[in-house]
Enzyme design. Structure first.
Site, mmCIF file in Angstrom:
data_model
loop_
_atom_site.group_PDB
_atom_site.id
_atom_site.type_symbol
_atom_site.label_atom_id
_atom_site.label_comp_id
_atom_site.label_asym_id
_atom_site.label_seq_id
_atom_site.Cartn_x
_atom_site.Cartn_y
_atom_site.Cartn_z
ATOM 1 N N ASN A 14 23.275 62.706 48.287
ATOM 2 C CA ASN A 14 23.120 63.998 48.992
ATOM 3 C C ASN A 14 22.251 63.837 50.232
ATOM 4 O O ASN A 14 22.502 64.474 51.248
ATOM 5 C CB ASN A 14 22.554 65.062 48.051
ATOM 6 N N MET A 91 14.188 64.989 40.542
ATOM 7 C CA MET A 91 14.239 65.212 39.098
ATOM 8 C C MET A 91 12.903 65.617 38.466
ATOM 9 O O MET A 91 12.764 65.575 37.255
ATOM 10 C CB MET A 91 14.806 63.961 38.410
ATOM 11 N N ILE A 93 10.198 68.726 38.000
ATOM 12 C CA ILE A 93 10.071 70.187 38.165
ATOM 13 C C ILE A 93 8.932 70.488 39.147
ATOM 14 O O ILE A 93 7.880 69.841 39.104
ATOM 15 C CB ILE A 93 9.763 70.837 36.775
ATOM 16 N N HIS A 110 22.491 72.023 43.021
ATOM 17 C CA HIS A 110 22.719 71.865 41.582
ATOM 18 C C HIS A 110 24.210 71.613 41.350
ATOM 19 O O HIS A 110 25.048 72.332 41.917
ATOM 20 C CB HIS A 110 22.255 73.115 40.823
HETATM 21 C C1 GAR Z 1 23.350 65.250 42.236
HETATM 22 O O1 GAR Z 1 24.548 65.449 41.543
HETATM 23 C C2 GAR Z 1 22.519 66.517 42.249
HETATM 24 O O2 GAR Z 1 23.275 67.672 42.357
HETATM 25 C C3 GAR Z 1 21.868 66.442 40.884
HETATM 26 O O3 GAR Z 1 21.540 65.070 40.741
HETATM 27 C C4 GAR Z 1 22.449 64.257 41.499
HETATM 28 C C5 GAR Z 1 21.652 63.393 42.424
HETATM 29 O O4 GAR Z 1 22.488 62.476 43.117
HETATM 30 N N1 GAR Z 1 20.729 67.306 40.803
HETATM 31 C C6 GAR Z 1 20.417 68.006 39.718
HETATM 32 O O5 GAR Z 1 21.021 67.940 38.668
HETATM 33 C C7 GAR Z 1 19.196 68.907 39.883
HETATM 34 N N2 GAR Z 1 19.203 69.944 38.886
HETATM 35 P P1 GAR Z 1 22.065 61.798 44.493
HETATM 36 O O6 GAR Z 1 20.692 61.160 44.292
HETATM 37 O O7 GAR Z 1 23.129 60.776 44.716
HETATM 38 O O8 GAR Z 1 22.050 62.871 45.549
#
Ligand code: GAR
Length: 208
Positions: A14, A91, A93, A110
């Site tokens: 992201n 990750m 809170i 999310h």
């Molecule tokens: C993503 O899918 C994001 O939406 C999720 O963790 C992943 C991180 O991927 N976030 C959550 O679940 C937060 N509640 P990334 O490090 O490749 O962006």
């Protein structure tokens, strides 16, 4: 020009979507000025360095009390002159202090259509495991402001994604990222930077 500080913990796809959108000129009134990780080994840090973006690391476990961690993170964000904070796979809170200091200035992505498959303990791959267990035919992603309720702040953008027969949590996660997260997160950030998101109570109004 607004200073965007991105908080990460893992792979950082992201974050990459935000960097790519910035490089394409889609985030007109903002600039990613710092990436802060909860994990010193996060590949997201390498992505930031590869793009000449300043990085920092702050780990919850280096603080004996949660309040001290909350205070340190708030101070770190203030020292970076953050106008907008983006949680891109962060990750840990957030505490009350940081949420209050940056009210309606923290955007989270999310990987589900809130209020489904969200809340404490429901993050990352687990979200997709729950969606598949329930047998939903449609899932998606949500970009929203962060308030004191986990995944409960005002929704900015949502995008639906089809669930297909034979999906595994990993396959579904990839489709949700490609078809929703990587599109709506940069869009929400661009809208924020252009002052196009108005928060009215528990909802948002987008003027575009
Ligand atoms: C993503 O899918 C994001 O939406 C999720 O963790 C992943 C991180 O991927 N976030 C959550 O679940 C937060 N509640 P990334 O490090 O490749 O962006």
């Amino acid at each position: 020009m607004k200073n965007i500080v991105v908080l990460v913990s893992g792979g950082g796809t992201n974050l990459q979507a935000l960097i790519d959108a910035q490089n394409r000129g889609e985030i007109k009134s903002g600039k990613i000025t710092c990436v802060i990780s909860s994990n010193p080994n996060a590949y997201a840090l390498t992505r930031a360095e590869n793009n000449g973006i300043e990085t920092a690391v702050i780990r919850r476990k280096d603080f004996d009390e949660f309040d001290k961690y909350d205070e340190a993170l708030t101070e770190l964000l203030k020292s970076k002159n953050a106008d907008l904070i983006v949680l891109a796979g962060f990750m840990t809170i957030l505490g009350k202090g940081v949420i209050k200091a940056f009210e309606n200035r923290i955007i989270n992505i999310h990987p589900a259509l809130i209020p489904s498959f969200c809340g404490e303990g429901c993050y990352g791959l687990r979200v997709h495991e729950e969606a598949l267990k329930k047998g939903v035919k449609v899932t998606g992603a949500t970009a929203h402001f962060v308030n004191e309720v986990c995944d409960g702040g005002p929704i900015i953008i949502q995008k639906a994604v089809e669930v297909k027969d034979g999906d595994t949590p990993e396959i579904l996660q990839k489709r949700v990222m490609e078809q929703a997260e990587w599109i709506i997160l940069p869009r929400a950030v661009a809208l924020f930077c252009e002052d196009k998101i108005k928060v009215i109570g528990s909802k948002t109004l987008i003027s575009d």
